[in-house]
Scaffold this motif. Structure first.
Motif, PDB file in Angstrom:
ATOM      1  N   UNK A   1       0.865  -1.174   0.000  1.00 40.94           N
ATOM      2  CA  UNK A   1       0.000   0.000   0.000  1.00 40.94           C
ATOM      3  C   UNK A   1       0.905   1.229   0.000  1.00 40.94           C
ATOM      4  N   UNK A   2       0.698   2.090  -0.976  1.00 44.48           N
ATOM      5  CA  UNK A   2       1.485   3.317  -1.088  1.00 44.48           C
ATOM      6  C   UNK A   2       0.694   4.489  -0.543  1.00 44.48           C
ATOM      7  N   UNK A   3       1.359   5.331   0.197  1.00 43.28           N
ATOM      8  CA  UNK A   3       0.730   6.549   0.724  1.00 43.28           C
ATOM      9  C   UNK A   3       0.784   7.645  -0.329  1.00 43.28           C
ATOM     10  N   UNK A   4       0.054   8.718  -0.106  1.00 42.97           N
ATOM     11  CA  UNK A   4      -0.097   9.801  -1.069  1.00 42.97           C
ATOM     12  C   UNK A   4       1.249  10.324  -1.570  1.00 42.97           C
ATOM     13  N   UNK A   5       2.150  10.645  -0.672  1.00 43.64           N
ATOM     14  CA  UNK A   5       3.440  11.220  -1.060  1.00 43.64           C
ATOM     15  C   UNK A   5       4.196  10.286  -1.999  1.00 43.64           C
ATOM     16  N   UNK A   6       4.190   9.000  -1.706  1.00 40.38           N
ATOM     17  CA  UNK A   6       4.888   8.026  -2.545  1.00 40.38           C
ATOM     18  C   UNK A   6       4.247   7.924  -3.924  1.00 40.38           C
ATOM     19  N   UNK A   7       2.916   7.971  -3.976  1.00 39.84           N
ATOM     20  CA  UNK A   7       2.210   7.897  -5.261  1.00 39.84           C
ATOM     21  C   UNK A   7       2.532   9.124  -6.109  1.00 39.84           C
ATOM     22  N   UNK A   8       2.502  10.302  -5.507  1.00 39.20           N
ATOM     23  CA  UNK A   8       2.798  11.529  -6.242  1.00 39.20           C
ATOM     24  C   UNK A   8       4.238  11.536  -6.752  1.00 39.20           C
ATOM     25  N   UNK A   9       5.185  11.101  -5.911  1.00 35.49           N
ATOM     26  CA  UNK A   9       6.591  11.044  -6.330  1.00 35.49           C
ATOM     27  C   UNK A   9       6.772  10.042  -7.465  1.00 35.49           C
ATOM     28  N   UNK A  10       6.119   8.922  -7.349  1.00 36.92           N
ATOM     29  CA  UNK A  10       6.255   7.840  -8.326  1.00 36.92           C
ATOM     30  C   UNK A  10       5.650   8.205  -9.684  1.00 36.92           C
ATOM     31  N   UNK A  11       4.515   8.882  -9.672  1.00 35.39           N
ATOM     32  CA  UNK A  11       3.804   9.173 -10.912  1.00 35.39           C
ATOM     33  C   UNK A  11       4.182  10.516 -11.528  1.00 35.39           C
ATOM     34  N   UNK A  12       4.636  11.450 -10.704  1.00 33.07           N
ATOM     35  CA  UNK A  12       4.943  12.789 -11.199  1.00 33.07           C
ATOM     36  C   UNK A  12       3.708  13.659 -11.344  1.00 33.07           C
ATOM     37  N   UNK A  13       2.556  13.175 -10.891  1.00 32.65           N
ATOM     38  CA  UNK A  13       1.317  13.948 -10.961  1.00 32.65           C
ATOM     39  C   UNK A  13       1.241  14.908  -9.786  1.00 32.65           C
ATOM     40  N   UNK A  14       0.462  15.972  -9.957  1.00 28.08           N
ATOM     41  CA  UNK A  14       0.149  16.827  -8.816  1.00 28.08           C
ATOM     42  C   UNK A  14      -1.039  16.188  -8.101  1.00 28.08           C
ATOM     43  N   UNK A  15      -1.237  16.598  -6.875  1.00 24.29           N
ATOM     44  CA  UNK A  15      -2.353  16.052  -6.088  1.00 24.29           C
ATOM     45  C   UNK A  15      -3.697  16.312  -6.775  1.00 24.29           C
ATOM     46  N   UNK A  16      -3.899  17.543  -7.248  1.00 23.24           N
ATOM     47  CA  UNK A  16      -5.185  17.872  -7.872  1.00 23.24           C
ATOM     48  C   UNK A  16      -5.401  17.088  -9.168  1.00 23.24           C
ATOM     49  N   UNK A  17      -4.355  16.907  -9.960  1.00 23.90           N
ATOM     50  CA  UNK A  17      -4.482  16.135 -11.197  1.00 23.90           C
ATOM     51  C   UNK A  17      -4.805  14.679 -10.883  1.00 23.90           C
ATOM     52  N   UNK A  18      -4.143  14.122  -9.876  1.00 19.85           N
ATOM     53  CA  UNK A  18      -4.388  12.729  -9.513  1.00 19.85           C
ATOM     54  C   UNK A  18      -5.848  12.531  -9.065  1.00 19.85           C
ATOM     55  N   UNK A  19      -6.356  13.426  -8.233  1.00 14.69           N
ATOM     56  CA  UNK A  19      -7.744  13.299  -7.768  1.00 14.69           C
ATOM     57  C   UNK A  19      -8.745  13.523  -8.905  1.00 14.69           C
ATOM     58  N   UNK A  20      -8.429  14.404  -9.830  1.00 20.27           N
ATOM     59  CA  UNK A  20      -9.302  14.616 -10.986  1.00 20.27           C
ATOM     60  C   UNK A  20      -9.343  13.347 -11.844  1.00 20.27           C
ATOM     61  N   UNK A  21      -8.179  12.719 -12.046  1.00 17.71           N
ATOM     62  CA  UNK A  21      -8.130  11.471 -12.808  1.00 17.71           C
ATOM     63  C   UNK A  21      -8.887  10.355 -12.083  1.00 17.71           C
ATOM     64  N   UNK A  22      -8.811  10.324 -10.756  1.00 17.63           N
ATOM     65  CA  UNK A  22      -9.560   9.321  -9.994  1.00 17.63           C
ATOM     66  C   UNK A  22     -11.058   9.515 -10.222  1.00 17.63           C
ATOM     67  N   UNK A  23     -11.516  10.762 -10.236  1.00 18.23           N
ATOM     68  CA  UNK A  23     -12.943  11.052 -10.430  1.00 18.23           C
ATOM     69  C   UNK A  23     -13.450  10.592 -11.787  1.00 18.23           C
ATOM     70  N   UNK A  24     -12.617  10.747 -12.816  1.00 21.01           N
ATOM     71  CA  UNK A  24     -13.087  10.345 -14.142  1.00 21.01           C
ATOM     72  C   UNK A  24     -12.712   8.907 -14.496  1.00 21.01           C
ATOM     73  N   UNK A  25     -12.121   8.174 -13.544  1.00 23.50           N
ATOM     74  CA  UNK A  25     -11.848   6.752 -13.745  1.00 23.50           C
ATOM     75  C   UNK A  25     -10.558   6.438 -14.481  1.00 23.50           C
ATOM     76  N   UNK A  26      -9.681   7.441 -14.639  1.00 27.63           N
ATOM     77  CA  UNK A  26      -8.438   7.195 -15.363  1.00 27.63           C
ATOM     78  C   UNK A  26      -7.223   7.095 -14.435  1.00 27.63           C
ATOM     79  N   UNK A  27      -7.469   6.860 -13.156  1.00 30.09           N
ATOM     80  CA  UNK A  27      -6.399   6.600 -12.175  1.00 30.09           C
ATOM     81  C   UNK A  27      -6.991   5.689 -11.111  1.00 30.09           C
TER      82      UNK A  27
END
Length: 68
Positions: A8-34
């Motif tokens: 299980x990866x925490x938020x900071x690790x996911x952001x570092x790993x993907x290079x996404x910003x927090x807002x972009x990652x949550x937007x992608x989660x909302x539309x089903x692309x993350x």
């Protein structure tokens, strides 16, 4: 043959790993692309490493609906 458990990866690790910003990652989660997050405890969320890795292999084709 034993399988390696899914980490299980925490938020900071996911952001570092993907290079996404927090807002972009949550937007992608909302539309089903993350990958969707999972609740670890009352105030703690995380993401399955296998789901994040699947997204990283093909971010343009990833669909959270295909996760299960």
């Amino acid at each position: 043959m034993s399988e390696t458990p899914d980490r299980i990866l925490r938020l900071k690790a996911v952001l570092e790993r993907t290079g996404l910003t927090r807002s972009t990652m949550y937007r992608k989660m909302q539309n089903g692309s993350f990958p969707k997050n999972i609740q670890i405890s009352d105030r703690c969320i995380g993401w399955r490493q296998s789901a994040v890795d699947a997204w990283m292999r093909s971010p343009m084709r990833y669909s959270a609906d295909a996760e299960r």
